[in-house]
Design an enzyme around this catalytic site. Sequence first.
Site, PDB file in Angstrom:
ATOM      1  N   SER A   1      41.559  30.269  42.774  1.00 36.98           N
ATOM      2  CA  SER A   1      41.015  31.571  42.379  1.00 36.98           C
ATOM      3  C   SER A   1      39.994  31.378  41.271  1.00 36.98           C
ATOM      4  O   SER A   1      40.326  30.880  40.189  1.00 36.98           O
ATOM      5  CB  SER A   1      42.130  32.489  41.887  1.00 36.98           C
ATOM      6  OG  SER A   1      41.570  33.629  41.248  1.00 36.98           O
TER       7      SER A   1
ATOM      8  N   HIS B   1      38.926  31.529  46.582  1.00 38.97           N
ATOM      9  CA  HIS B   1      39.539  32.852  46.509  1.00 38.97           C
ATOM     10  C   HIS B   1      38.858  33.676  45.411  1.00 38.97           C
ATOM     11  O   HIS B   1      38.727  33.219  44.267  1.00 38.97           O
ATOM     12  CB  HIS B   1      41.029  32.708  46.195  1.00 38.97           C
ATOM     13  CG  HIS B   1      41.807  33.983  46.269  1.00 38.97           C
ATOM     14  ND1 HIS B   1      42.249  34.521  47.466  1.00 38.97           N
ATOM     15  CD2 HIS B   1      42.234  34.832  45.294  1.00 38.97           C
ATOM     16  CE1 HIS B   1      42.923  35.635  47.218  1.00 38.97           C
ATOM     17  NE2 HIS B   1      42.917  35.855  45.922  1.00 38.97           N
TER      18      HIS B   1
ATOM     19  N   ASP C   1      38.949  37.210  43.410  1.00 38.16           N
ATOM     20  CA  ASP C   1      39.773  38.363  43.062  1.00 38.16           C
ATOM     21  C   ASP C   1      38.896  39.501  42.548  1.00 38.16           C
ATOM     22  O   ASP C   1      38.333  39.426  41.453  1.00 38.16           O
ATOM     23  CB  ASP C   1      40.786  37.983  41.982  1.00 38.16           C
ATOM     24  CG  ASP C   1      41.914  37.128  42.528  1.00 38.16           C
ATOM     25  OD1 ASP C   1      42.561  37.564  43.491  1.00 38.16           O
ATOM     26  OD2 ASP C   1      42.154  36.034  41.995  1.00 38.16           O
TER      27      ASP C   1
ATOM     28  N   MET D   1      38.720  43.231  41.179  1.00 35.51           N
ATOM     29  CA  MET D   1      39.571  44.225  40.520  1.00 35.51           C
ATOM     30  C   MET D   1      38.709  45.347  39.946  1.00 35.51           C
ATOM     31  O   MET D   1      37.609  45.099  39.450  1.00 35.51           O
ATOM     32  CB  MET D   1      40.380  43.574  39.394  1.00 35.51           C
ATOM     33  CG  MET D   1      41.202  42.381  39.827  1.00 35.51           C
ATOM     34  SD  MET D   1      42.208  41.737  38.462  1.00 35.51           S
ATOM     35  CE  MET D   1      42.746  40.172  39.151  1.00 35.51           C
TER      36      MET D   1
ATOM     37  N   HIS E   1      39.656  39.030  47.926  1.00 31.88           N
ATOM     38  CA  HIS E   1      40.876  39.839  47.756  1.00 31.88           C
ATOM     39  C   HIS E   1      40.504  41.114  47.011  1.00 31.88           C
ATOM     40  O   HIS E   1      40.205  41.080  45.814  1.00 31.88           O
ATOM     41  CB  HIS E   1      41.900  39.002  46.990  1.00 31.88           C
ATOM     42  CG  HIS E   1      43.202  39.691  46.738  1.00 31.88           C
ATOM     43  ND1 HIS E   1      44.173  39.148  45.921  1.00 31.88           N
ATOM     44  CD2 HIS E   1      43.706  40.879  47.175  1.00 31.88           C
ATOM     45  CE1 HIS E   1      45.204  39.963  45.881  1.00 31.88           C
ATOM     46  NE2 HIS E   1      44.944  41.024  46.619  1.00 31.88           N
TER      47      HIS E   1
ATOM     48  N   MET F   1      41.365  44.169  45.233  1.00 27.87           N
ATOM     49  CA  MET F   1      42.365  44.947  44.492  1.00 27.87           C
ATOM     50  C   MET F   1      41.669  46.185  43.949  1.00 27.87           C
ATOM     51  O   MET F   1      41.498  46.377  42.749  1.00 27.87           O
ATOM     52  CB  MET F   1      42.970  44.084  43.372  1.00 27.87           C
ATOM     53  CG  MET F   1      43.911  43.020  43.902  1.00 27.87           C
ATOM     54  SD  MET F   1      44.432  41.819  42.650  1.00 27.87           S
ATOM     55  CE  MET F   1      43.123  40.603  42.837  1.00 27.87           C
TER      56      MET F   1
ATOM     57  N   MET G   1      51.954  38.953  47.335  1.00 24.08           N
ATOM     58  CA  MET G   1      51.776  38.825  45.892  1.00 24.08           C
ATOM     59  C   MET G   1      53.077  38.336  45.265  1.00 24.08           C
ATOM     60  O   MET G   1      54.145  38.920  45.487  1.00 24.08           O
ATOM     61  CB  MET G   1      51.385  40.162  45.274  1.00 24.08           C
ATOM     62  CG  MET G   1      50.045  40.725  45.745  1.00 24.08           C
ATOM     63  SD  MET G   1      48.643  39.638  45.391  1.00 24.08           S
ATOM     64  CE  MET G   1      48.720  39.546  43.585  1.00 24.08           C
TER      65      MET G   1
ATOM     66  N   GLY H   1      47.643  34.279  35.277  1.00 17.50           N
ATOM     67  CA  GLY H   1      48.570  33.590  34.390  1.00 17.50           C
ATOM     68  C   GLY H   1      49.952  34.189  34.257  1.00 17.50           C
ATOM     69  O   GLY H   1      50.687  33.842  33.326  1.00 17.50           O
TER      70      GLY H   1
ATOM     71  N   ASP I   1      49.826  34.580  46.485  1.00 13.97           N
ATOM     72  CA  ASP I   1      48.919  34.771  45.348  1.00 13.97           C
ATOM     73  C   ASP I   1      49.735  35.121  44.108  1.00 13.97           C
ATOM     74  O   ASP I   1      50.338  36.190  44.045  1.00 13.97           O
ATOM     75  CB  ASP I   1      47.931  35.899  45.675  1.00 13.97           C
ATOM     76  CG  ASP I   1      46.829  36.027  44.632  1.00 13.97           C
ATOM     77  OD1 ASP I   1      46.896  35.356  43.589  1.00 13.97           O
ATOM     78  OD2 ASP I   1      45.893  36.822  44.873  1.00 13.97           O
TER      79      ASP I   1
END
Length: 229
Positions: free
Chosen positions: A12, A37, A39, A41, A70, A72, A141, A149, A176
Amino acid sequence: MSFDRSIKIAPSILASDFANFGAECAAIEAQGADWVHVDVMDGHFVPAITFGPATCAAIRPHIKGVMDVHLMISPVDSYIDAFAAAGADFLTAHVEAGPHIHRTLQAIRATGCKAGVALNPGTPADAVAHLLDLTDLICVMTVNPGFGGQKFIDMSAKIKTLRAMIGDRPIHIEIDGGVDPLTAPLVAQAGADVLVAGSAVFKGGSVSNPAPYGENIRAIRAAAEGAYV
């Protein structure tokens, strides 16, 4: 893009150096990453804000293999075309992000992208039971989405249920959140084949010193392959 169930490591870039995205993508692929990957958001569906289609378009030329995006975000449908145009190979939307996930998956496939559906830790496997014939990837998830983290949440039972539901369909199970050499065997043994890892891949390395990326990727892969069924 041929389908196979071999273990794939998908670092990621959320854990990478934001000032060097292109070079980071090239570095992790050179060090053995299978997918990259991304992410996305929105500060609404999840607390954090990351990046949008323009960033994906900017890094796409630096990625030789699969760009796994991905989403989100909520609402999601109105952004599908933009992320597809930015070069995504997989577009994954959350089943919890809107009322019409079936329509969302149709819209993703209509762009030519592979369609993924993501499940938060509190969402049961049967939420995708009627979506399997529209799905190329199920993202489980193993943290609550929105931050990197976090501590791993064991979803082995859900993964096993999904693997049984999938049967011989060409659907990837992606994990993930909190994946490292200690947790990778748990999810691989349960039936996952795509492992997203952020800090566990990027720790100790940099664009100018990428060798630790390769060491980290190999450690995760070896741990997963040793347990894969």
